[in-house]
Write a protein that holds these residues in place. Structure first.
Motif: not given
Ligand code: MN
Length: 323
Positions: A208, A212, A215-216, A229, A233
């Motif tokens: 998971k 993240l 997505s960034k 991050l 985050e």
């Protein structure tokens, strides 16, 4: 002789009784594999040994025989004076062992065995080989020089270090890497056990976390990929082992049109870590060294302490854009 230093190292071992070994912070299969195999050999020689590490050895490395004997230890508090000799494997500098920035390295005789190009040697004896996949590969050579029989479980541990440090022979593969891996297989190394534990038995939360990161993900016009991050985050994932390393390996280093990249995480307020990966020509260890860290050309990292998130990120971006 594979290494001229082998005999000298053996002499030092013969004249010692209590021998200390260590694994670096965030232990991996290479430091755990090499230290446990070496400690087993020393114990068979009648020596008393202990392996210490600033972090706990994670569950997925417990298939390595002796991994459960590695003791988590704050190096700042450890009494080194009880020991005759210290053999440090796979550790490019004291900074990977002492967590505080202010520390005094111990003064006992030290043998450094390492393949990190940023390691120029800081022991009484330094066995450094930059043309090798891993310290486990180096240790195979040393054990041959000493005429030590390699058992099936030692072969599995050494192969685990090679598999881990080469990402299953994708990088850091040198002229003898395959032939040594082949010798370990012939000695009975359990490749399936090592590969399953190292690569194919991952916690759901780690997967998971990759979501993240994906997505960034950003591509800089200068041709590198990166993700940074913030503390907020990263906090939900901080306790998971291997977040940064796996994301660097599996995501950052796979972006088409880029040569290298990094992932930076703010671990606690104003204290960040960065992992670099290169996939063509760029020696990221130079960037890491400029940040006070180290590593290999293809994979390196650094800790950036007491620096606000934006400032730390800008520092890294400036270095990357100057490559
Ligand atoms: Mn390592």
């Amino acid at each position: 002789m594979n290494y001229q230093e082998s005999a000298h190292i053996l002499e030092k071992i013969n004249s010692a009784q209590k021998i200390l070994l260590s694994c670096h912070a965030h232990p991996d299969s290479d430091c755990v594999g090499s230290s446990t195999v070496l400690s087993g050999v020393l114990e068979k020689m009648g020596k008393q040994t202990k392996i210490i590490c600033p972090d706990e050895v994670p569950d997925f490395l417990q298939f390595i025989e002796g991994a459960n004997t590695v003791e988590k230890q704050r190096f700042e508090d450890f009494d080194f004076s009880e020991w005759d000799l210290y053999i440090m494997c796979d550790t490019s500098g004291w900074k990977r062992l002492f967590m505080d920035t202010n520390f005094t390295p111990p003064t006992l005789p030290l043998i450094v065995i390492d393949n990190h190009t940023s390691n120029k040697g800081f022991g009484s004896i330094n066995l450094l080989d930059y043309e090798t996949s891993s310290v486990c590969e180096m240790l195979f050579n040393v054990l041959q020089d000493w005429n030590i029989e390699i058992t099936k479980s030692m072969a599995t541990s050494l192969l685990a270090g090679m598999l881990g440090d080469t990402g299953s022979f994708q990088f850091e593969v040198y002229k003898n890497t395959f032939s040594i891996a082949d010798k370990l297989m012939n000695l009975g190394a359990d490749r399936e056990l090592a590969a399953y534990n190292l690569f194919n038995n991952l916690p759901l939360d780690l997967i998971k976390f990759w979501g993240l990161v994906i997505s960034k993900l950003t591509v800089d016009p200068k041709g590198f990929a990166y993700v940074a991050l913030t503390e907020a985050e990263y906090a939900p994932y901080l306790h998971i082992y291997g977040t940064r390393e796996t994301a660097a390996q599996l995501i950052i280093s796979k972006v088409g049109g880029t040569n290298f990249g990094f992932i930076m995480t703010e671990d606690t307020a104003n204290n960040s870590s960065v992992s670099f990966r290169s996939r063509g020509g760029v020696d990221t260890s130079k960037i890491a060294v400029a940040l006070g860290g180290g590593g290999h050309p293809g994979a390196s990292g650094a800790w950036i302490r007491n620096t606000p998130f934006d400032e730390a990120l800008q520092k890294i971006l400036d270095l990357c854009r100057a490559v």
